[in-house]
Scaffold this active site. Structure first.
Site, PDB file in Angstrom:
ATOM      1  N   ASP A  19      -4.397   6.512   5.508  1.00  0.00           N
ATOM      2  CA  ASP A  19      -4.963   7.679   6.196  1.00  0.00           C
ATOM      3  C   ASP A  19      -5.804   7.173   7.364  1.00  0.00           C
ATOM      4  O   ASP A  19      -5.289   6.844   8.407  1.00  0.00           O
ATOM      5  CB  ASP A  19      -5.838   8.500   5.241  1.00  0.00           C
ATOM      6  CG  ASP A  19      -5.055   9.218   4.162  1.00  0.00           C
ATOM      7  OD1 ASP A  19      -3.942   9.667   4.434  1.00  0.00           O
ATOM      8  OD2 ASP A  19      -5.574   9.332   3.040  1.00  0.00           O
ATOM      9  N   ARG A  33       3.148  11.890  -9.825  1.00  0.00           N
ATOM     10  CA  ARG A  33       3.531  10.534  -9.438  1.00  0.00           C
ATOM     11  C   ARG A  33       5.019  10.278  -9.649  1.00  0.00           C
ATOM     12  O   ARG A  33       5.616   9.474  -8.954  1.00  0.00           O
ATOM     13  CB  ARG A  33       2.752   9.496 -10.255  1.00  0.00           C
ATOM     14  CG  ARG A  33       1.286   9.394  -9.919  1.00  0.00           C
ATOM     15  CD  ARG A  33       0.670   8.180 -10.632  1.00  0.00           C
ATOM     16  NE  ARG A  33      -0.774   8.206 -10.633  1.00  0.00           N
ATOM     17  CZ  ARG A  33      -1.548   7.817  -9.630  1.00  0.00           C
ATOM     18  NH1 ARG A  33      -1.000   7.388  -8.515  1.00  0.00           N
ATOM     19  NH2 ARG A  33      -2.855   7.861  -9.729  1.00  0.00           N
ATOM     20  N   PHE A  58      -1.671  16.232   2.951  1.00  0.00           N
ATOM     21  CA  PHE A  58      -1.793  15.587   1.648  1.00  0.00           C
ATOM     22  C   PHE A  58      -0.428  15.623   0.971  1.00  0.00           C
ATOM     23  O   PHE A  58       0.221  16.659   0.937  1.00  0.00           O
ATOM     24  CB  PHE A  58      -2.843  16.293   0.777  1.00  0.00           C
ATOM     25  CG  PHE A  58      -3.217  15.494  -0.431  1.00  0.00           C
ATOM     26  CD1 PHE A  58      -4.149  14.468  -0.336  1.00  0.00           C
ATOM     27  CD2 PHE A  58      -2.621  15.749  -1.653  1.00  0.00           C
ATOM     28  CE1 PHE A  58      -4.491  13.711  -1.456  1.00  0.00           C
ATOM     29  CE2 PHE A  58      -2.957  14.997  -2.777  1.00  0.00           C
ATOM     30  CZ  PHE A  58      -3.898  13.985  -2.674  1.00  0.00           C
ATOM     31  N   GLU A  68       0.844  -1.195   0.000  1.00  0.00           N
ATOM     32  CA  GLU A  68       0.000   0.000   0.000  1.00  0.00           C
ATOM     33  C   GLU A  68       0.880   1.245   0.000  1.00  0.00           C
ATOM     34  O   GLU A  68       1.933   1.255   0.641  1.00  0.00           O
ATOM     35  CB  GLU A  68      -0.895  -0.039   1.246  1.00  0.00           C
ATOM     36  CG  GLU A  68      -1.832   1.115   1.406  1.00  0.00           C
ATOM     37  CD  GLU A  68      -2.932   1.178   0.365  1.00  0.00           C
ATOM     38  OE1 GLU A  68      -2.635   1.650  -0.757  1.00  0.00           O
ATOM     39  OE2 GLU A  68      -4.071   0.793   0.653  1.00  0.00           O
ATOM     40  N   ASP A  69       0.453   2.273  -0.717  1.00  0.00           N
ATOM     41  CA  ASP A  69       1.233   3.504  -0.766  1.00  0.00           C
ATOM     42  C   ASP A  69       1.077   4.320   0.508  1.00  0.00           C
ATOM     43  O   ASP A  69       2.051   4.735   1.116  1.00  0.00           O
ATOM     44  CB  ASP A  69       0.903   4.342  -2.007  1.00  0.00           C
ATOM     45  CG  ASP A  69      -0.577   4.686  -2.139  1.00  0.00           C
ATOM     46  OD1 ASP A  69      -1.404   4.178  -1.352  1.00  0.00           O
ATOM     47  OD2 ASP A  69      -0.917   5.455  -3.052  1.00  0.00           O
TER      48      ASP A  69
END
Length: 176
Positions: free
Chosen positions: A105, A167, A154, A101-102
């Site tokens: 949150d 990206r 963010f 997973e990147d």
């Protein structure tokens, strides 16, 4: 040279720290999965850069599959509603599955994903998250591998985007 753009702020995780930590994570996975090669399940699109680098840092045979899930759309905050956009191609039965997973949150998307994959009868199911935003989790994460804990801002870069941009930044930067 990669260009950052409007909205890209301070660097949260520099390129060299990313590279070093991914190598460490690869060594940990290699040690933990000796004799039982993992199936890496990448969560698209954000995890593809991390998964690519991580897989090369793992000194074992690995297999790959991908899922695409969405809880953001084009927003910068999770909606809390998870949609599977692309499901896995491989059967997970009796496989040692490592979700790559990147970013985590609230943890709600990951909790949904874990429950969904656990129902497919893997031999084991663990998570390797590159980033965890500190203080936002609304569920117990029980993450086996974590790259970095970051402030609840963010971020973009190293696979993470805003409206499909940034990206390809070689570092993680604050956005907004």
């Amino acid at each position: 040279m990669v260009q950052d753009g409007p909205g890209v702020g301070r660097i949260i995780v520099p390129e060299i720290e990313l590279r070093d930590r991914v190598l460490e994570l690869g060594k940990d996975v290699t040690s933990d999965y000796a004799g039982r090669p993992p199936l890496l399940v990448g969560v698209l699109k954000g995890a593809f850069v991390f998964m690519s680098d991580l897989s090369r840092a793992i000194d074992l045979p690995v297999e790959f599959d991908f899922m695409a899930v969405s809880s953001y759309g084009s927003a910068t905050r999770s909606s809390g509603v998870v949609r599977i956009i692309k499901d896995l191609d491989l059967d997970l039965t009796d496989r040692h599955v490592l979700i790559v997973e990147d970013i985590v949150d609230s943890g709600l998307t990951l909790a949904y994903l874990r429950k969904n994959l656990a129902a497919r009868n893997p031999a084991s199911l663990e998570v390797c998250a590159l980033l965890v935003k500190v203080g936002l989790q609304r569920v117990d994460l029980d993450l086996r591998y974590v790259g970095f804990r970051i402030p609840p801002v963010f971020v973009v870069g190293y696979g993470l985007d805003v409206d499909e941009r940034y990206r390809n930044l070689p570092y993680i930067a604050e956005y907004g």
